[in-house]
Scaffold this motif. Structure first.
Motif, mmCIF file in Angstrom:
data_model
loop_
_atom_site.group_PDB
_atom_site.id
_atom_site.type_symbol
_atom_site.label_atom_id
_atom_site.label_comp_id
_atom_site.label_asym_id
_atom_site.label_seq_id
_atom_site.Cartn_x
_atom_site.Cartn_y
_atom_site.Cartn_z
ATOM 1 N N ARG A 150 0.665 -1.131 -0.009
ATOM 2 C CA ARG A 150 0.009 -0.031 0.106
ATOM 3 C C ARG A 150 0.881 1.199 0.030
ATOM 4 N N ARG A 154 1.102 3.906 -3.145
ATOM 5 C CA ARG A 154 0.555 5.328 -2.975
ATOM 6 C C ARG A 154 1.752 6.465 -3.251
ATOM 7 N N ARG A 155 2.937 5.851 -3.158
ATOM 8 C CA ARG A 155 4.309 6.665 -3.057
ATOM 9 C C ARG A 155 4.726 6.585 -4.906
ATOM 10 N N SER A 175 -5.402 1.465 -3.205
ATOM 11 C CA SER A 175 -4.222 2.020 -3.468
ATOM 12 C C SER A 175 -3.574 2.167 -4.896
ATOM 13 N N GLY A 178 -5.783 5.172 -8.113
ATOM 14 C CA GLY A 178 -5.536 6.583 -8.652
ATOM 15 C C GLY A 178 -4.226 6.674 -9.558
#
Length: 381
Positions: A150, A154-155, A175, A178
């Motif tokens: 996750r 997200r990074r 996650s 996006g």
């Protein structure tokens, strides 16, 4: 090793070639594919076999392997992977993390270069039976890897998945969505082989993969044994000795019993794979859970003109749906598998049309082009 060398691409994962798995093969084909295009590529992975060199160049790819302190389940323990990966990432234009990777979250947070994560599949570890200590370790590892994934996703500048179908059913979907980019794994075509594995003129069904829990091989065995066809053969190829997470070969052998129509081939060397596919009438991938997210082997079989019988799982089913070459059956549905085998035997599909459809959708060049576009966008060029 040249400490001053700069990399166009740094790929990080747990297991790399010569270890064999779908995830490993994707990373290898990307690395060697970009190296063949003139890119400077470095791969950082664990030294899953202590006899492997720490540094070497394989097919134009610089490979750096981190010593392992211990293996736990399907993962490894060792601080060296993080240290060596960060060193090589600092020399790189873009980084490609292959998840699940327990170090992935930390690497994504600390990476000095843009990160693109390739999310292969949700981790599946047995937690319902076995010794209590093992169940507790598996549960802890499961949570740690999911948390790491996750954070990494997200990074990341982009989250590459093999199909939107699989991504939407993944635990990581919140996650992933996006930054999701759907790119199928690269699927190198096989050469023309000789049917040296054929034993009779009857139906020949093949499986190729690690003999592990999630592959559902015992259900394929039960389905095949239900065929009233003395000339039919089931050829089971794949490693059951050096397998991360443990093999279920004894369970499969119990299901086979003493039926001479089923043959356990063990690990099939690369040089013999063309002959293996050339010997088949149907390729079966009877996976039972979402750890199987795509199934590269089914595409390779299709490219060789062999229809695929696969489980109705997110991602896995998309290949047969997209090509129309084979059949899709509910996981663990033994009567359904038997019926599908009988249909594919009695109503053979067009091998040339199936091979053409698979080749047009899943060629290596198309996949490399798609990754190249993602990497370029991630670096802002």
């Amino acid at each position: 090793m040249d400490d001053r060398r700069h990399h166009d691409l740094c790929i990080v994962l747990t297991y790399y070639s010569p270890y064999v798995s779908g995830l490993t093969n994707v990373a290898r084909d990307l690395a060697e594919g970009f190296a063949a295009r003139g890119k400077r590529v470095c791969v950082v992975a664990s030294k899953h076999d202590p006899d492997l060199p720490t540094y070497e160049t394989v097919n134009g790819v610089q490979v750096v392997r981190a010593p392992v302190l211990a293996k736990v389940g399907k993962g490894t323990i060792g601080l060296n992977l993080t240290r060596l990966a960060l060193r090589e990432m600092a020399r790189s234009t873009v980084v490609n993390l292959h998840l699940p990777l327990v170090e992935g979250g930390l690497l994504a947070r600390l990476s000095p270069a843009p990160v693109v994560s390739t999310y292969h599949c949700d981790v599946s570890l047995p937690t319902g039976d076995g010794p209590l200590a093992l169940r507790l370790v598996n549960a802890a590892q499961h949570r740690a890897i999911d948390f790491s994934s996750r954070v990494a996703l997200r990074r990341s500048a982009a989250a590459v998945v093999s199909s939107e179908d699989y991504a939407r059913h993944s635990r990581m979907w919140p996650s992933i969505r996006g930054g999701m980019v759907a790119i199928p794994p690269p699927c190198p075509p096989r050469g023309a082989g000789r049917p040296t594995y054929r034993r009779t003129d009857g139906l020949h069904v093949g499986f190729l993969g690690r003999i592990v829990e999630e592959k559902g091989v015992e259900h394929l065995v039960d389905a095949f044994l239900a065929l009233d066809d003395p000339d039919a053969r089931l050829l089971i190829g794949g490693d059951y000795v050096d397998v991360a997470g443990g093999s279920v070969v004894q369970r499969v052998r119990r299901h086979i019993g003493d039926d001479p129509r089923v043959e356990m081939l063990g690990f099939i060397p690369e040089d013999d794979l063309d002959d293996f596919y050339a010997s088949l009438d149907v390729f079966a991938l009877p996976s039972v859970n979402a750890f199987e997210a795509f199934g590269i082997v089914q595409v390779v079989a299709m490219m060789a003109g062999v229809p695929a019988l696969v489980s109705d799982l997110p991602g896995v089913r998309t290949v047969v749906e997209n090509t129309g070459f084979g059949a899709v059956v509910t996981p663990r549905d033994v009567p359904g598998l038997t019926a599908a085998l009988a249909r594919l035997r009695d109503e053979p599909e067009d091998p040339a049309a199936g091979a053409a459809a698979a080749s047009s959708l899943y060629s290596v060049d198309a996949v490399l082009d798609a990754y190249d576009a993602v990497f370029t966008k991630a670096t802002g060029r």
